[in-house]
Motif scaffolding. Structure first.
Motif, PDB file in Angstrom:
ATOM      1  N   LEU A  42      -9.998  -8.877 -12.651  1.00  0.00           N
ATOM      2  CA  LEU A  42     -11.307  -9.274 -13.159  1.00  0.00           C
ATOM      3  C   LEU A  42     -11.415  -9.036 -14.661  1.00  0.00           C
ATOM      4  N   TYR A  43     -10.885  -7.906 -15.093  1.00  0.00           N
ATOM      5  CA  TYR A  43     -11.006  -7.567 -16.520  1.00  0.00           C
ATOM      6  C   TYR A  43      -9.726  -7.846 -17.301  1.00  0.00           C
ATOM      7  N   LYS A  44      -8.787  -8.516 -16.631  1.00  0.00           N
ATOM      8  CA  LYS A  44      -7.523  -8.914 -17.269  1.00  0.00           C
ATOM      9  C   LYS A  44      -6.869  -7.747 -18.002  1.00  0.00           C
ATOM     10  N   VAL A  45      -6.777  -6.655 -17.258  1.00  0.00           N
ATOM     11  CA  VAL A  45      -6.113  -5.469 -17.816  1.00  0.00           C
ATOM     12  C   VAL A  45      -5.075  -5.004 -16.802  1.00  0.00           C
ATOM     13  N   ASN A  46      -4.208  -4.144 -17.278  1.00  0.00           N
ATOM     14  CA  ASN A  46      -3.279  -3.531 -16.347  1.00  0.00           C
ATOM     15  C   ASN A  46      -3.545  -2.029 -16.409  1.00  0.00           C
ATOM     16  N   TYR A  47      -4.812  -1.688 -16.142  1.00  0.00           N
ATOM     17  CA  TYR A  47      -5.224  -0.318 -16.443  1.00  0.00           C
ATOM     18  C   TYR A  47      -4.874   0.676 -15.334  1.00  0.00           C
ATOM     19  N   PHE A  48      -5.294   0.341 -14.104  1.00  0.00           N
ATOM     20  CA  PHE A  48      -5.023   1.286 -13.013  1.00  0.00           C
ATOM     21  C   PHE A  48      -3.710   0.944 -12.322  1.00  0.00           C
ATOM     22  N   PRO A  49      -2.853   1.937 -12.074  1.00  0.00           N
ATOM     23  CA  PRO A  49      -1.685   1.686 -11.212  1.00  0.00           C
ATOM     24  C   PRO A  49      -2.171   1.467  -9.769  1.00  0.00           C
ATOM     25  N   GLU A  50      -1.419   0.682  -8.982  1.00  0.00           N
ATOM     26  CA  GLU A  50      -1.799   0.515  -7.565  1.00  0.00           C
ATOM     27  C   GLU A  50      -1.265   1.710  -6.784  1.00  0.00           C
ATOM     28  N   PRO A  51      -2.167   2.542  -6.249  1.00  0.00           N
ATOM     29  CA  PRO A  51      -1.693   3.771  -5.579  1.00  0.00           C
ATOM     30  C   PRO A  51      -0.985   3.471  -4.262  1.00  0.00           C
ATOM     31  N   GLU A  52      -0.003   4.296  -3.961  1.00  0.00           N
ATOM     32  CA  GLU A  52       0.758   4.109  -2.707  1.00  0.00           C
ATOM     33  C   GLU A  52       0.675   5.360  -1.858  1.00  0.00           C
ATOM     34  N   PRO A  53       0.590   5.164  -0.505  1.00  0.00           N
ATOM     35  CA  PRO A  53       0.672   6.341   0.362  1.00  0.00           C
ATOM     36  C   PRO A  53       2.036   6.981   0.194  1.00  0.00           C
ATOM     37  N   PHE A  54       2.083   8.285   0.331  1.00  0.00           N
ATOM     38  CA  PHE A  54       3.349   8.969   0.068  1.00  0.00           C
ATOM     39  C   PHE A  54       3.660   9.982   1.155  1.00  0.00           C
ATOM     40  N   SER A  55       4.907   9.984   1.576  1.00  0.00           N
ATOM     41  CA  SER A  55       5.391  11.041   2.458  1.00  0.00           C
ATOM     42  C   SER A  55       6.845  11.285   2.098  1.00  0.00           C
ATOM     43  N   PHE A  56       7.311  12.513   2.273  1.00  0.00           N
ATOM     44  CA  PHE A  56       8.713  12.779   1.958  1.00  0.00           C
ATOM     45  C   PHE A  56       9.640  12.200   3.021  1.00  0.00           C
ATOM     46  N   ASN A  57       9.099  11.982   4.221  1.00  0.00           N
ATOM     47  CA  ASN A  57       9.913  11.337   5.261  1.00  0.00           C
ATOM     48  C   ASN A  57       9.700   9.839   5.124  1.00  0.00           C
ATOM     49  N   ASP A  58      10.626   9.033   5.698  1.00  0.00           N
ATOM     50  CA  ASP A  58      10.421   7.590   5.553  1.00  0.00           C
ATOM     51  C   ASP A  58       9.225   7.137   6.389  1.00  0.00           C
ATOM     52  N   LYS A  59       8.936   7.887   7.470  1.00  0.00           N
ATOM     53  CA  LYS A  59       7.765   7.536   8.278  1.00  0.00           C
ATOM     54  C   LYS A  59       6.636   8.513   7.962  1.00  0.00           C
ATOM     55  N   LEU A  60       5.376   8.026   7.972  1.00  0.00           N
ATOM     56  CA  LEU A  60       4.285   8.979   7.808  1.00  0.00           C
ATOM     57  C   LEU A  60       4.197   9.811   9.097  1.00  0.00           C
ATOM     58  N   VAL A  61       3.976  11.114   8.922  1.00  0.00           N
ATOM     59  CA  VAL A  61       4.003  12.022  10.074  1.00  0.00           C
ATOM     60  C   VAL A  61       2.772  11.837  10.956  1.00  0.00           C
ATOM     61  N   ASN A  62       2.974  11.893  12.258  1.00  0.00           N
ATOM     62  CA  ASN A  62       1.838  11.918  13.166  1.00  0.00           C
ATOM     63  C   ASN A  62       2.017  13.090  14.135  1.00  0.00           C
ATOM     64  N   VAL A  63       1.211  14.120  13.962  1.00  0.00           N
ATOM     65  CA  VAL A  63       1.309  15.274  14.858  1.00  0.00           C
ATOM     66  C   VAL A  63       0.438  14.981  16.084  1.00  0.00           C
TER      67      VAL A  63
END
Ligand code: ADP
Ligand code: TRP
Length: 335
Positions: A169-190
């Motif tokens: 909308l504002y023709k900027v590259n201001y915010f990075p696109e956040p990504e979910p993060f886990s140290f394992n390749d799969k997100l943990v589900n307890v």
């Protein structure tokens, strides 16, 4: 904190005692991340207002989350540990970002639909715009990574949409696109101890291992985990409830202990009573240092407040930079 490291943000709502799911889905990642990211970790106290908590209770639970974070190994010298409500730039950016979120997409969001079903008498607007506030928690520090469990993945996806919309909308590259993060390749589900869904503090007490549970309570809870009569054929696939017991064991037990019970399962000689007993002992050993640290830290309130005060300063400084830029980008610059 070093300038060159990527930024990570995450929070936990102070709605109850912290459990094993919170630990493996969230906190353990925060602790590992503090060395390689600029970490901002907070108590999401604004978020819990959607359920109208009692004031004293909210204060107590917020304090408890901070204690647990510290007991699990967050180091205030390496990251910012703060209360969300200590950062006034968050509500301002939230107001702005509400303009970039559409009613339809918020109404379609899974957690919102669940709340509409579960609490028809309290479908407040805060619940609807929860993903916007969560987005702002993340982007106020221009974060790249968001360590969360699987259940929060959709929220982080939405924050990517909002960020992309703003940048376009504002023709900027201001915010990075956040990504979910886990140290394992799969997100943990307890899993929940009754084998139904994930472990959660909104489920009955006996289905949840709390980090503060006393050893005997832990042993009893583990023995009550649901199992079946055992495999009939060698090397058969595991039913979901049995997989849960193995999953739980692989979180807290040594690799060869897990392998021992895998072998017993595969040759049909497994006795689930023995396995759960072992799991109970390993769980007790795993949680003992955390529980002891929580008790130790709770004896020094002043220290806790100092740490949170310090974290608030760091968070506000970073948030003020972002907000200043955003105001400028969208034309709200003060004259
Ligand atoms: P709860 O469901 O108990 O209310 P929260 O919604 O407060 O838990 O979750 C706090 C953090 O812990 C989130 O990052 C969430 O993804 C993670 N989390 C909660 N429960 C689990 C679970 N059973 N397995 C993995 N991660 C979880
Ligand atoms: N919504 C998260 C939960 O229910 C808590 C949270 C709020 C959060 N803001 C966040 C998590 C920002 C990560 C990033 O667990």
């Amino acid at each position: 904190m070093s300038k060159s490291q990527p930024i990570a943000v995450s929070g936990v709502r102070p709605t109850g005692k912290q459990h094993l799911g919170n630990y493996f889905g969230a906190v353990v990642n925060f602790v590992k991340m503090q060395d390689i990211f600029n970490g901002y970790f907070f108590v999401a106290d604004y978020h819990s207002l959607t359920t109208h908590p009692d004031a004293a209770d909210l204060r107590e639970k917020s304090k408890n989350i901070a204690l647990v974070y510290l007991a699990c190994g967050l180091d205030p010298n390496k990251c910012a540990l703060y209360l969300q409500s200590d950062v006034p730039q968050i509500p301002e950016l939230y107001l702005i970002f509400n303009m970039f979120a559409y009613l339809g997409e918020l109404e379609r969001e899974a957690t919102f639909k669940e709340k509409v079903r579960d609490q028809p008498n309290n479908v407040n607007v805060g619940l609807l715009t929860y993903p916007v506030l969560m987005t702002v928690d993340i982007i106020i520090h221009k974060a790249h990574k968001v360590p969360v469990g699987k259940d929060q993945q959709q929220h982080v996806e939405m924050s990517r949409d909002f960020v992309r919309r703003f940048n376009n909308l504002y023709k900027v590259n201001y915010f990075p696109e956040p990504e979910p993060f886990s140290f394992n390749d799969k997100l943990v589900n307890v899993p929940s101890l009754d084998g139904e869904g994930k472990m959660s503090k909104s489920k009955p007490d006996h289905t949840c291992i709390y980090l503060e549970d006393e050893p005997d309570v832990i042993r009893k809870k583990m023995m009550r985990m649901v199992t079946d009569s055992g495999p009939k054929e060698p090397n058969s696939a595991k039913p979901a409830i049995i997989q849960n017991v193995f999953d739980m064991m692989s979180l807290v037990s040594a690799k060869d202990t897990v392998q021992h019970f895998e072998d017993k399962y595969n040759d049909c000689s497994i006795r689930y009573g023995d396995m759960k007993k072992q799991l109970g002992e390993d769980m007790v050993t795993f949680l003992a240092p955390i529980r002891e640290k929580i008790n130790e830290l709770s004896a020094d309130e002043k220290k806790l407040y100092d740490i949170l005060g310090d974290g608030g300063n760091k968070a506000r400084a970073s948030a003020a930079r972002t907000l200043k830029d955003v105001r400028e980008i969208i034309g709200l610059k003060s004259f």
